[in-house]
Design a protein around this motif. Structure first.
Motif, mmCIF file in Angstrom:
data_model
loop_
_atom_site.group_PDB
_atom_site.id
_atom_site.type_symbol
_atom_site.label_atom_id
_atom_site.label_comp_id
_atom_site.label_asym_id
_atom_site.label_seq_id
_atom_site.Cartn_x
_atom_site.Cartn_y
_atom_site.Cartn_z
ATOM 1 N N UNK A 222 0.980 -1.258 0.029
ATOM 2 C CA UNK A 222 0.067 -0.183 0.081
ATOM 3 C C UNK A 222 1.026 1.125 0.023
ATOM 4 N N UNK A 223 0.463 2.253 -0.573
ATOM 5 C CA UNK A 223 1.235 3.695 -0.578
ATOM 6 C C UNK A 223 0.199 4.772 -0.136
ATOM 7 N N UNK A 224 0.809 5.548 0.591
ATOM 8 C CA UNK A 224 -0.067 6.685 1.213
ATOM 9 C C UNK A 224 0.821 7.773 0.965
ATOM 10 N N UNK A 225 0.472 8.849 0.659
ATOM 11 C CA UNK A 225 1.044 10.009 0.208
ATOM 12 C C UNK A 225 0.682 11.225 1.255
ATOM 13 N N UNK A 226 1.496 11.583 2.045
ATOM 14 C CA UNK A 226 1.382 12.614 3.241
ATOM 15 C C UNK A 226 1.334 14.227 2.546
ATOM 16 N N UNK A 227 1.118 15.142 3.168
ATOM 17 C CA UNK A 227 1.410 16.332 3.007
ATOM 18 C C UNK A 227 2.715 16.474 2.394
ATOM 19 N N UNK A 228 2.684 17.241 1.227
ATOM 20 C CA UNK A 228 3.925 17.478 0.354
ATOM 21 C C UNK A 228 5.098 18.348 0.891
ATOM 22 N N UNK A 229 6.096 17.883 1.041
ATOM 23 C CA UNK A 229 7.119 18.837 1.322
ATOM 24 C C UNK A 229 7.238 20.104 0.398
ATOM 25 N N UNK A 230 7.136 21.243 0.829
ATOM 26 C CA UNK A 230 7.209 22.499 -0.161
ATOM 27 C C UNK A 230 8.937 22.563 -0.822
ATOM 28 N N UNK A 231 9.644 21.645 -0.056
ATOM 29 C CA UNK A 231 10.952 21.811 -0.861
ATOM 30 C C UNK A 231 11.221 21.286 -2.106
ATOM 31 N N UNK A 232 10.159 20.554 -2.648
ATOM 32 C CA UNK A 232 10.476 19.907 -3.821
ATOM 33 C C UNK A 232 9.317 20.288 -4.876
ATOM 34 N N UNK A 233 8.903 21.073 -4.733
ATOM 35 C CA UNK A 233 7.799 21.733 -5.761
ATOM 36 C C UNK A 233 6.715 20.573 -6.007
ATOM 37 N N UNK B 69 -0.939 15.688 6.460
ATOM 38 C CA UNK B 69 -0.001 14.826 7.283
ATOM 39 C C UNK B 69 -0.611 13.842 7.729
ATOM 40 N N UNK B 70 0.245 12.638 7.843
ATOM 41 C CA UNK B 70 -0.166 11.227 8.176
ATOM 42 C C UNK B 70 0.489 10.964 9.462
ATOM 43 N N UNK B 71 -0.356 10.521 10.227
ATOM 44 C CA UNK B 71 0.182 9.902 11.749
ATOM 45 C C UNK B 71 0.061 8.310 11.680
ATOM 46 N N UNK B 72 1.168 7.839 12.189
ATOM 47 C CA UNK B 72 1.126 6.365 12.105
ATOM 48 C C UNK B 72 1.466 5.812 13.568
ATOM 49 N N UNK B 73 0.583 5.103 14.009
ATOM 50 C CA UNK B 73 0.434 4.806 15.420
ATOM 51 C C UNK B 73 0.744 3.298 15.609
ATOM 52 N N UNK B 74 1.597 3.047 16.545
ATOM 53 C CA UNK B 74 1.923 1.526 16.804
ATOM 54 C C UNK B 74 1.184 1.452 18.097
#
Lengths: 334, 334, 334, 334
Positions: free
Chosen positions: A191-202, C218-223
């Motif tokens: 599975x892949x999840x995409x968090x909030x994007x870093x502003x550093x990478x456009x 933002x993604x929070x990952x909880x164990x």
């Protein structure tokens, strides 16, 4: 006894391996090189080495006892099959090949040959920190591994050249391979999840979070950040039934000054894994000297291909994408 | 180009260096060995190496380009002088020699020859942790070094064989050498204090505390414990004008279990310094290939002898014992 | 000026708060207690405190200036509404209430009153380690937070009494609340994944992994592990755009012995958070003395209820379950 | 029951204790203050407290049940004797008194009274880190303590006001007291060594190194730096027969950024020991409420005076200066 090696591909990584094989390691000699750019091959060839016009000629040359493939990925399949055809041990840089079908063809040839000949360049397995971590898990005192957190952070990536699929296609394979190896497990789904994007990478999709569902049920949770600015930071932590085992901080000097009590972070993968590369070849030389291969195998390269494919599907679908492997040939169970 | 080396002394350490020079390192070949016990020499000799009856023959043999001395200390002076007489680079295990006078004689011969030929086996200078520590101090961002705490702990010592003078005669030299090197300083005086004795060592004077008064005024404070049970623990912390720099923990797996969050301690010096030994010889091979020596010199071996002598006087007198060195020949300032 | 407090519920947690308010903290006095078991209330009442037969009487008693609710969850709604009806500040232990609808009713009453009166017992927000962590994130030097790893490990749970829904219903609320607070964000969706089961808990679903999708992306990952044997281990690490900030090891003595170099792990939540509980009440006393409340609010209790509900749906559906909140009343933006 | 306290001396430290006793701690009330500057006393007096013209009046006032002395050192002896004369418990800030003779006179009065009344302000004994360290040593699993390294670093000192004797007269007492307490030992002799001077302090003798020879034979090695720029850094490490126990890093957020992986260092003693001060008074209030004292005693204040005297002699003589104590009255063995 000195192993006589031919190098295919004399780009950056090929040149580094030539340096390693001629200046760092014992029991080995580079006797042949080739490259699609013959001038570059000429320039990179150590004293006494022959420059061949094609990989085929190099592979078949009598003085070449073993081969190191550092060409680009799409060329690997043919070169690997040529090595297997003449029964010569071969070290192949990542990616082993660029499709699952190609991996299966190489695997078929190798199993037909009946002896492992291929080692694929997953150098992390040779890193002392990872090996100690694996020894703790294998020791069993912490119980079965249930979760593994893998963190993969690069300071920066080449602007314009690095695309959003690369973390899943090129970077993830390291975390995937080390997860399979650490946990003695296979990957059953991604599975892949995409968090909030870093502003550093456009527009770059960075960071990404990947969940690897292992056959045992263990879950691996991978953070890949490719633009974190501060350094090259590789972490791993295994949660077992009765304890946790994790990679240590790198052994940098402990400085106490106005920035606190602190240890520097490696700048890049070279600084972090240079000794692992040396050790990788040290062990390859021994096995190749005996006409075979150990370490990461064609099977592992096949698994890496499947995981990258599944990750690319998963980022699009946002669902669990399953990984279906053929049955594992006995050759890779040894 | 391969350096052809002759080994004098094939006891435990000699055998380990033969292994290192034949199996680990590149650019070197062991072509000759000798030992007072010729059978032992025969057994230790790698394939193709000649066994010589005496050190003198080995040193003079045409195929021997450089020499490694692993014989016992009292034999070193003559063997070193023989090497210098024929102008061959020589690696000499600790102790360089067993008296200040002998050290001066070797120094005189070497300075007369006009080129450094001798490297003495202070392997800590080749350890990556110490080198990074020195780089921080040399970098100057923390200001001048004012105090250095050196901790030297052994799990245990051979019962009955280890005497109370050994910490000062054999063990302290490592701390003394690394202090001179780290601080770019000389030792001007030595004090020894004897704390409450550990009940684990019977009558053994253990631990001991040594103060090294450096020429700059910096004070080095050494704790030597030789029976600490838990492992081999080497620490170093430099107090500078505006900050502190210290050796890090060794990079063991971070385990969290019923004993806490923890990292294992090395068991012995082998585990701790094995890579330093490799690096020591890697650099020796390069210099010896050029007909000379770098790294710890005859001057450093001379200093070590003086410090051990002063420490033995100081434990008896309980006063500051000064160390008087001859003027430093230019050869050792380069 | 001393705040006069009435306690509803004198079970374990109620007794602990009575101890805290009478023996540890200044500026406060327990003047009234009640419990469904009046004998227990009698036994727990400090000298000079009145024992009331019902919460309603206690809340309305003239000498009671502020109320602490430690009764069981289903009773909270009515007691909170009673406090609000008479305009008295109230500290309410977790859970605030047991349904989103109940939370909305309390919120409606409080907003109608026009001043915050309710503080809910999320004590982690008062822990010094978490506060320093938040200060670093808020400071902004590391850029925006993109991912947060929260680890919540208990040594063991009461056998037979602890069910598979409890990690999601009772335990997760701490990680969810601290995530919202640390990241200044809301939870928009919840996923639950169930790794390989620990053999220590029989049929218990343990560990579980929860992904909180925050409004910001933002993604929070909880164990969550509730049977890890080795101790009570709470960790948190925020990945920001240009750096990482994490909770430190707890300040236990650094012991070096046969188990390595190590620091003990807290045994239970009491040891880990005892100071946070004290600080929580210290701040409540100040606000209640001014007739109002600060810290975790009814809004936060409402959010906690929604997250627990979504997590229970998500473990069944194995899909992303969204969290829909009403618009945030202005009262909770201050 | 609330302890009614009178404060002598309302300078900086007196004001801080008034804040602590009125706003932080429970079970105590400041009912009386005095100061040589009556206006300052007036300004510092909390609501309802009486301002007395002299310490004598304050000590004898009926409503004063216990006394806190924060006046300057030379005034302490008379004030302590007055407290003992009326049998009132008294907390006295460092230094207890300013000469060994004065200490003996206070001790004589207290032993004649027959019950401990005096607690001296060595707050480190109340610090949680030191207490855990002591518990490990006392536990005995590491064997007997043989050496103790104490590090005492201040970021800076008031220019012009801080003289070269102060590290030995004022600063060392903390390390000396904590050494006696940690090791359950007395100081039998003192040596002082002066390393290379820090260029940051001009002519200031900084750093200094002190060796405390304990009655058991254990040696304590103290580094005092008062101008280290980077922060307030207090460390302690006990070498025992089979292991080491040390103070941990302070629990600051672990930040990973361009300066490495790091934790901040406290800025000053306030930040480092604020909780120890609170705990110190918490325990004093309990004991004083019972008409007596616990914690650091007149005997400990006497020892501190002797050590400071010996250290000042030792820096001049550069020899071991012995410390001779009278026999310990039974009162202080309890």
């Amino acid at each position: 006894m000195t192993l006589q090696v031919g190098i295919i591909g004399t780009g950056m990584i090929g040149q580094d391996h030539i340096r390693r094989l001629t200046q760092v390691l014992s029991g080995v000699r580079v006797v042949a090189v080739t490259d699609i750019n013959l001038e570059r091959a000429q320039a990179a060839a150590p004293q006494g080495a022959t420059v061949y016009e094609t990989p085929q000629e190099l592979i078949r040359a009598a003085e070449v006892q073993a081969v190191v493939i550092c060409s680009w990925g799409p060329a690997h399949e043919e070169q690997l099959l040529d090595c297997i055809a003449v029964g010569k041990p071969v070290f192949c840089e990542k990616p082993l090949v660029t499709s699952a079908e190609a991996a299966l063809r190489v695997m078929e040839a190798e199993t037909a040959f009946g002896l492992r000949l291929v080692q694929v360049g997953f150098m992390r397995r040779f890193d002392a920190d990872y090996r100690r971590l694996k020894a703790v898990i294998d020791g069993g005192t912490l119980g079965a591994p249930l979760m593994y957190k893998s963190v993969h952070r690069n300071a920066s990536v080449p602007e314009g050249l690095y695309t959003s699929d690369m973390p899943l296609n090129d970077t993830l394979v390291h975390d995937a391979d080390i997860s399979r190896w650490l946990l003695r497990d296979e990957i059953a789904g991604v599975e892949v999840r995409v968090p909030r994007r870093s502003s550093r990478g456009g527009e770059l999709r960075d960071p990404v979070m990947v969940l690897l569902h292992m056959t045992s049920g263990a879950i691996v949770d991978v953070e890949i950040s490719v633009n974190i600015a501060y350094g090259y930071d590789i972490r791993g932590e295994v949660s077992c039934e009765t304890g946790i085992a994790a990679l240590p901080n790198r052994p940098a000097t402990v400085i106490t000054d106005q920035f606190g009590i602190r240890q520097a972070i490696p700048e890049d993968w070279r600084e972090r894994f240079i000794e692992a590369y040396d050790q990788e070849f040290r062990e390859w030389i021994v096995a190749a000297g005996q006409g075979t291969a150990t370490g990461p195998s064609t099977w592992d390269g096949y698994a890496a291909t499947l995981v990258a494919d599944a990750a690319l599907r998963a980022v699009a679908s946002q669902h669990l994408e399953t990984v279906e492997m053929v049955s594992k040939p006995d050759l890779y169970n040894q």
